[in-house]
Structures are given as C-alpha cells and as structure tokens.
Design an enzyme around this catalytic site. Sequence first.
Site, PDB file in Angstrom:
ATOM      1  N   ASP A 299       0.865  -1.171   0.000  1.00  0.00           N
ATOM      2  CA  ASP A 299       0.000   0.000   0.000  1.00  0.00           C
ATOM      3  C   ASP A 299       0.911   1.233   0.000  1.00  0.00           C
ATOM      4  OD1 ASP A 299      -2.139   1.644  -0.093  1.00  0.00           O
ATOM      5  OD2 ASP A 299      -3.217   0.736   1.567  1.00  0.00           O
TER       6      ASP A 299
HETATM    7  C1  BGC Z   1      -5.013   3.240  -0.014  1.00  0.00           C
HETATM    8  C2  BGC Z   1      -5.150   2.211  -1.122  1.00  0.00           C
HETATM    9  C3  BGC Z   1      -5.035   2.891  -2.458  1.00  0.00           C
HETATM   10  C4  BGC Z   1      -3.701   3.603  -2.519  1.00  0.00           C
HETATM   11  C5  BGC Z   1      -3.435   4.270  -3.858  1.00  0.00           C
HETATM   12  C6  BGC Z   1      -3.791   4.114  -0.185  1.00  0.00           C
HETATM   13  O1  BGC Z   1      -3.791   5.186   0.692  1.00  0.00           O
HETATM   14  O2  BGC Z   1      -4.977   2.593   1.233  1.00  0.00           O
HETATM   15  O3  BGC Z   1      -6.360   1.533  -0.981  1.00  0.00           O
HETATM   16  O4  BGC Z   1      -5.189   1.971  -3.487  1.00  0.00           O
HETATM   17  O5  BGC Z   1      -3.674   4.591  -1.520  1.00  0.00           O
HETATM   18  O6  BGC Z   1      -4.222   5.366  -4.051  1.00  0.00           O
END
Ligand code: BGC
Length: 766
Positions: A299
């Site tokens: 993530d």
């Molecule tokens: C989130 C993810 C997301 C990623 C990219 C993160 O802060 O937890 O779910 O896909 O950002 O935007």
Amino acid sequence: MNRHLGKTILTYATALFLSGCSGDKKDNLMIDTKNETINEKVNQLISKMTIEEKVGQMNQYNGFWDVTGPVPENGNAKKKYEHLRKGWVGSMLNVRGTENVKEVQRIAVEETRLGIPLIIGFDVIHGYKTLSPIPIAEAASWDLEAIEKSARIAAIEASAAGINWTFAPMVDISRDPRWGRVMEGGGEDPYLGSKIAKARVKGFQGDDLSKNNTIAACAKHFAAYGFSESGKEYNTVDIGTATLHNIVLPPFKAAVESNVKTLMNSFNELNGVPVTGSSFLQRDILKGKWNFNGFVVSDWASINELIPWGHAKDKKEAAKIAATAGSDMDMEGNVYIEELVNLVKNGTVKESILDDAVKRILTVKYELGLFDNPFRYCDPENEKKSIGNPKHHDAVLDVAKKSIVLLKNENNLLPLKRSGQKIALIGPLANDKNSPLGSWRLASDDNTAISVFEGLSKYKDNSLTFEKGIDLVEGATSFTQPLKINNTLNSSEVNKALQIAKSADVVVMVLGEHGFQSGEARSRTEIDLPGLQQELLEKVFKVNKNIVLVLNNGRPLAIEWADKNIPAIVEAWQLGTQSGNAVAQVLYGDYNPSGKLPMTFPRNIGQIPIYYNHKSTGRPNQESHVFWSHYTDSKNTPLYPFGYGLSYTTFKYSNLKIHNKKASVNDNIKVSVKVSNTGNLDGKEVVQLYIRDLFGSITRPVKELKGFELIELKKGETKTVEFSLTKKELGFYNSTGDFIVETGDFEIFIGGNSSETLKDTFYLTE
Ligand code: BGC
C-alpha cells in the site's frame, strides 16, 4: 523530444521505428516469437536484466508531471523522471488520460535499455467517470450480475483512459462501522464478501485480460485491515487464527481462485507483524498454500511504515523485510529503489527474491498484452467514445436502484402517490450533486450526480418544494482535506423548511453523511446523523409526522430515534452519478426495492462490534437474571440485522425441507423452501440460507450465511427455492488454520434476513 506520437494506436514495432530505438540499445529483448509461452519470454527477459533493472520493475511511482505542462526541472519529480528513463520504474499510478499515459509509456519503451512497458494503476473503486454506487451499497443489491456489470463498465471507461490496472476490489471484511473504509467493501460477511469479490474480479478482468477493455484487478488490503482496533484507521489488529481463516481470508481466497492478478497489502499490523512485512501472509498463505502467481503491491509507502511501527530500524531493514516477505512492488515508498540494489549486491537479500517478484510483474504485463502493444490502452477516439457513454448511465442507474434498502414503511407511506400530492423536500443532502458521488472518485467531475431534487422533479403531477434547512458542512470539501461540519443553526433557513413541511402531504428528508465523511482516514466515534441534522429532523417531525427519511451514507448509522418515530426510512447510501433518479424511482414505486443490508446497523455506538455471526457465549439467554451476556442499558439485538430489507410487497416462507436429515460428509445435502409473494405488487426477494454447527471443537457462530438466491415473484406467485450444501459449506478452519468438517448436529435457517427465519435440523455423519 517528440512527446506526441499521433492518434493511431502504434504497434510496438512501429513505436521502435518512430523513436529510432532498435538494435543494440534494445538488446533484442523484445522476443516476438509468437509461440513461446509467456513463461519462456519472461525468463529470457529476466536473464538479460541488471539488478538495477530488476529493482526498477519493483518500483512504482505516483504520477509526477502534467504531460501537457513543462517537465519539472528539480526535486522529486526530476528524480522520478530520470529513473523512468533509466528503466528504474515498473509501474506508475495516478497517470491517466491517453495522452499522459502514452507519454510515460513512450519513455519506458523507447528510452530505456530494455523497453519494458509500464503497468498503469489507478483507484477505480466504483467507476471511473460514470460512477456506480459505492461498493457497500452495491453489496446491498446481493445481485452478483449487476455487481459484475458495474465493474465491467468501470473497466471499460478506465481502460479507455489508458489505465490497465485497478486497485480494486477492496475485499476487507469489517464489523466496525466506525471504520470509514467500510464504504469500499462488501460488508461483514465472508460468504457474501467472497461472492462479491469474485463478481468484481470477473467484471474488471473479463474473460481475456489481453483485450483493450479489460484491466488487472487487485484484491486489497491483505489482510485484516477491516479489523483495525476500535475502528480507528491504520491501527493494530489482534485476532486469532480461526477468525483470520474463517472471516478475513475467504474473500481474498475467492479472488485468487477467480484468477485475480494482483493483491495489495496494507497499513495495519496483524498480531504484532505489520502485514507488509508478513511472510506468513504473503509467502506461506498467499503464494504458498494458495499458489498465487500474480504479484503483491505494497500500500502507499507501507514499506516505509515498517519503521514507525517499530518493526524495521531503517529503510534498509524495511526493504529487506518487505522483499523477503513477498511484497513485490513498492508503491511510492522509494525504499526498494534506494536500498534493494545494494542489499542484493552485498548478499543481504537474495537475487532470487528479485527474480521471483519481477517474474510475477512481467507475467502480468505480458498477460495484459503490453508487450505486444504498450499503447493498446491509448486510443483517444475510444477515450472520447467510451468515457461517460450514455449506455453506462443506464447501467449504473440499474445497479443504483438495486442497491437501495427499504428499512421501514409504516402504513405503506411508500410508494408515494403519483399525483395530487404536495411534497416538501428538506435536508442538506436533498439537492446535493456532490455527496452522492461518495468517496474514491478521483476521475469523475465534482457536482455531477443527479440530486434527489432533480430526480423527484421529473414526476410532474405532484407539487414539489425544496428547502435545505441547514448546511451539513462548511466551506470547500475535498478527498484530501478534513471536513468541517457545520454546527451553526440559521433560524431563517430552518423556518423556511418548517413552513414548507407544515403544508405538505408528505415530507421527504434527505440526511446522512457527506460524501467525504467515509472512506480512507474517515473513522468516526459517533455514527449518528452528523451536525445539526438530528435537530432538524426532530423540528420538522413536530410540524409534520408524515416523513420519508432518505439516508445518504457510507457506513451503517445509529438512528434509533428515527426508527422509533419516522414512518418510512430508505437507505440510499451514496449511489453515484444516477443517485437522484434511482431514489426517485424507488420512492414512486417504479422500482420495488429489493436491497438487503450487507452490514448490521447497531442501535448505538456502544454495541459495536455487532454482527450476526457472533458466538453464543456460555450465558446467552437468561433474561430473568443479572448474570448473563448482555448490556444493562441496551438490547443485544441490532437496530436492523444483517440481510434485512423490506419490499413494497410481502413474502411468506413455508415448507422448509431438508431432504437428507441424516447425511454423510460426502453428500450433497438438498434443502428447499417455498417462498410466496403475498402482497399486491410484483417484487424481488433475496432468499438467505444460514447454518449453525451446534457443537464444535472450536465454538461455531450462531448463524453463518451459506447460500442465497435473488428471486423474482409476481404478486400471488410461489416458488420453491433449492439449495445444496456440501462439506465446503459445512466445514471450517480450526485454530491451526486447517479446514475440517465435524460430524454432529446442524441447524438450517432460511428467511428474508438473518433474524427472521424458518428452522430445521439434520445430523451429519462420517
Ligand atoms: C489506499 C489504497 C489505495 C492507494 C493508492 C492508499 O492510501 O490505502 O487503498 O489503493 O492509496 O491510491
């Protein structure tokens, strides 16, 4: 530098020719022998890669410049740009639009030594530009076909904008509505959640990943993010093996079995190990037991977060732990690109770990057809034609209607009479064109939802007046900024609302949460109606009790007062672009509501976590005594149970039959029930089957969903619905994570929600 390669889609060979990059520089690495398997092609390519290039494939950067503007000359963006040209970037996120994608892809394939195309990721969570309902709303449809179709449309639009990988579906099971991200998931139940995971993966990836309108899916967040302690974002998770295997993991497993190409790990820790660094989850379970062949992306900078978690002392150690644990790609964390090369060169991390990660990443790129044509998603004509296509609006309207849940309808206040009525529409969300779009809608335009006011205005034979009464928020709102809830009552606005309420036949009030009150980093400690809305509701109630309360929200709300006093309540979530049309068609009965809650609605915050598949306890039901499992100031039952939802017609269940009352573990146990439409309208019903394994080596939940069927019944019609149960449904994971089936007594329940059911029993023998 030629930054625009023309309007037609270029084949890879043409692109090479145009750029003048061929021969030595490419080192003949783009193997075009059609009959070689992807595996062979990938292995050959890897054999020619330097350590830097391998680590490059494991590096994902956030978009760093506006292609139509100047290339920044300094700072982070300059560094990223240089890395891209060196082949040190395998993927980018948040680059979208054919022109922008084409440009970064051109650099990757023409200016780097090996010319490996990028995979382009984006959060396509509930649509790209044309928005479907938020995922928890869609889950309430229990309509797997509609859910698959909605993901298909999202993929068609996103792929037309150059994107070939979505960070969806989110399949985190959660029992805590304080956690803002419940809006992104399928609710509290692993069985329903698994079916939805499958439908969404199928919708995004289609039957053939190499088509121009299918994209790789990403089941996230692996794993247990939805169990963040106290519903607080990015928090600790401490759960046992049985809960992990029986509740948390099944939707991920279902996604893997549906051939999902990627998984994303997560910000939480699990039992003391931040999951981004968890070998147990990523190597042992995912890539070991489940034999997952795709790749895992971290993530956002979650590899760096191993440091503040206190699991890695610096970036070096974080890189080592995450790569060894099976996190194949570093999302915008810069840790791999800064540290991994040296760690491999000095022998701290084995090169085989890079080879494994790169193999996975390159395989997905091959499967997407990016090596055949890196610009396959970059057709500006298709972009114009596909994004926002009117047909997509019809489809999202369809799923929006199916997502609405009728919670209460005393004296058949709904559907509204079609003519001769004075309708007063009140509430801060009643003419809001932004909130119904929900969170996670980065590619759609603000204020593009049909509001409830616009939807109701199409029904011309009633008179409609509107007053907002209060504002819900103050100032501008955005996905990345905290919201300011308004707490200042403007009495002249309130009075205008009371005036129209007084003389109305029916008052429709649209209340709930702002679109950015749920989603990432939107945990709440109160889940009632925020701001001044409860006060407004009670004031209007004093002048006119004939209220239809339409809720717009991204999580279950605690609305005990409304349930007690308001005659009709409609859960309309955040339904996306066609929101107001869907609500109006349901209120007027053009669509008979059929949604069922995918998550329990508590009476109050103190009951949380409250979920239907809880354990019995040793003192379940001794109401005449003090010493039993209960609260002294609230009931044990929820306000609305899992699976609950009404219709404008009524359904009667009868004749529950278990065809083999003494069955063996290898049998197919047939169960049937009769369902009759006993009301005055045609309607749809979700027939739900639950089991209880009465005695287990580890205790079993009081009910577990193990089957459902969405049926349509004409008024007066009866249908027999059949289910079959096998050991897959009757078994469970024990406290060592092994799947077992235990003989003994089982109960079967069938009904229209998890609390009101018919019941019968059978005995399972060896
Ligand atoms: C989130 C993810 C997301 C990623 C990219 C993160 O802060 O937890 O779910 O896909 O950002 O935007």
